[in-house]
Design a protein around this motif. Structure first.
Motif, PDB file in Angstrom:
ATOM      1  N   ALA A   2     -23.660  -3.449   6.689  1.00 47.69           N
ATOM      2  CA  ALA A   2     -22.284  -3.470   6.636  1.00 47.69           C
ATOM      3  C   ALA A   2     -22.133  -4.353   5.605  1.00 47.69           C
ATOM      4  CB  ALA A   2     -21.502  -3.692   8.005  1.00 47.69           C
ATOM      5  N   GLN A 202     -25.126   7.239   5.996  1.00 45.15           N
ATOM      6  CA  GLN A 202     -24.062   6.139   5.414  1.00 45.15           C
ATOM      7  C   GLN A 202     -22.775   6.501   4.977  1.00 45.15           C
ATOM      8  OE1 GLN A 202     -25.916   4.784   1.798  1.00 45.15           O
ATOM      9  NE2 GLN A 202     -28.108   3.918   2.789  1.00 45.15           N
ATOM     10  N   LYS A 209     -15.710  -0.581   2.577  1.00 42.43           N
ATOM     11  CA  LYS A 209     -16.725  -1.207   3.755  1.00 42.43           C
ATOM     12  C   LYS A 209     -17.491   0.280   3.874  1.00 42.43           C
ATOM     13  CE  LYS A 209     -13.976  -4.478   6.402  1.00 42.43           C
ATOM     14  NZ  LYS A 209     -13.530  -4.824   7.644  1.00 42.43           N
ATOM     15  N   ILE A 211     -20.974   1.650   6.449  1.00 41.77           N
ATOM     16  CA  ILE A 211     -21.752   1.316   7.572  1.00 41.77           C
ATOM     17  C   ILE A 211     -22.810   2.303   7.525  1.00 41.77           C
ATOM     18  CG2 ILE A 211     -21.827   1.997  10.122  1.00 41.77           C
ATOM     19  CD1 ILE A 211     -19.219   0.384  10.441  1.00 41.77           C
ATOM     20  N   LEU A 231     -21.940   1.664  15.873  1.00 38.26           N
ATOM     21  CA  LEU A 231     -21.253   0.926  14.954  1.00 38.26           C
ATOM     22  C   LEU A 231     -19.914   1.583  14.582  1.00 38.26           C
ATOM     23  CD1 LEU A 231     -24.041  -0.040  12.519  1.00 38.26           C
ATOM     24  CD2 LEU A 231     -23.198  -1.551  14.571  1.00 38.26           C
ATOM     25  N   PHE A 233     -16.210   0.500  12.087  1.00 30.73           N
ATOM     26  CA  PHE A 233     -15.615  -0.375  11.182  1.00 30.73           C
ATOM     27  C   PHE A 233     -14.628  -1.595  11.884  1.00 30.73           C
ATOM     28  CE2 PHE A 233     -16.411   3.214   8.503  1.00 30.73           C
ATOM     29  CZ  PHE A 233     -17.282   2.600   7.575  1.00 30.73           C
TER      30      PHE A 233
END
Length: 233
Positions: A2, A202, A209, A211, A231, A233
């Motif tokens: 991240a 991705q 941002k 991830i 995951l 944000f």
């Protein structure tokens, strides 16, 4: 992996706009729209809004979140405070005196239950103030797969933080990272046969941002299935 940057959502001041409502108290006419979400299936529910063209930006802001309050109208509910909604649809161009969603106007067409939290039904249209705020979601990023063996269309949803996605890459278990192209709303496309491969993504949000979700989709995936990463944000 991240990359952390300063969150832009929620840092701006209040902006003037107007709001109306559509659908009914059960959410009819809110199920799916120009962002590609089925708002109930994908978990957005009634806390949603269709944005005018000036805010929708051809779908680039799908998934973004807003705080809205009714101001300077006899139809505002006193002491109601504000509501928070997710952008899930487009309020389209129209003609005539009630063309509230045409450029350059900033306008929110709210699901009826949300409108009634801040204004009276008979008001119809009310002046509001709004600002971008971070989106709060439960669980990880989610991906809905559609298309055919040679053309994959992925809806990304349940995005926290900025809420809207500006870039995606995909990698099959037997390949390398490849950029995806936004087709419409929050649906991103990839070409090439990825069927039968585990898929990694991705995802880059509008605040910068990124991830990375490795093998979030198993190799036995089927079209029409959705998958949740670990995951967000």
């Amino acid at each position: 992996m991240a990359i952390t940057v300063t969150m832009a959502a929620g840092q701006q001041g209040w902006i003037e706009a107007h709001a109306t409502f559509y659908g009914d108290m059960q959410g009819h006419e809110t199920e799916q729209g120009a962002c590609g979400y089925d708002v109930f299936k994908e978990g957005y529910g009634l806390q949603t809004a269709a944005l005018s063209e000036a805010l929708f930006l051809n779908g680039a802001t799908c998934g973004s979140c807003y705080e809205i309050k009714c101001v300077n109208s006899e139809w505002c509910i006193q002491g109601a405070g504000s509501i928070q909604v997710t952008a899930t649809n487009l309020c389209p161009h129209s003609t005539g005196p009630a063309a509230w969603c045409n450029p350059p106007l900033k306008h929110f067409d709210l699901a009826e239950p949300m409108f009634l939290k801040i204004a009276q039904y008979k008001g119809g249209i009310v002046p509001v103030q709004f600002r971008r705020v971070p989106c709060v979601r439960q669980g990880g990023l989610k991906f809905l797969l559609d298309g055919n063996p040679n053309w994959l269309l992925v809806l990304v949803f349940n995005v926290a933080g900025a809420g809207d996605v500006t870039g995606m890459k995909i990698k099959g278990s037997s390949g390398s990272w490849a950029p995806m192209v936004r087709n419409w709303g929050m649906k991103w496309q990839a070409t090439g046969n990825l069927y039968g491969q585990a898929l990694s993504f991705q995802v880059t949000a509008s605040d910068g941002k990124t991830i990375q979700l490795d093998n979030v989709v198993p190799s036995n995936w089927q079209f029409g299935q959705s998958f949740e990463g670990k995951l967000n944000f």
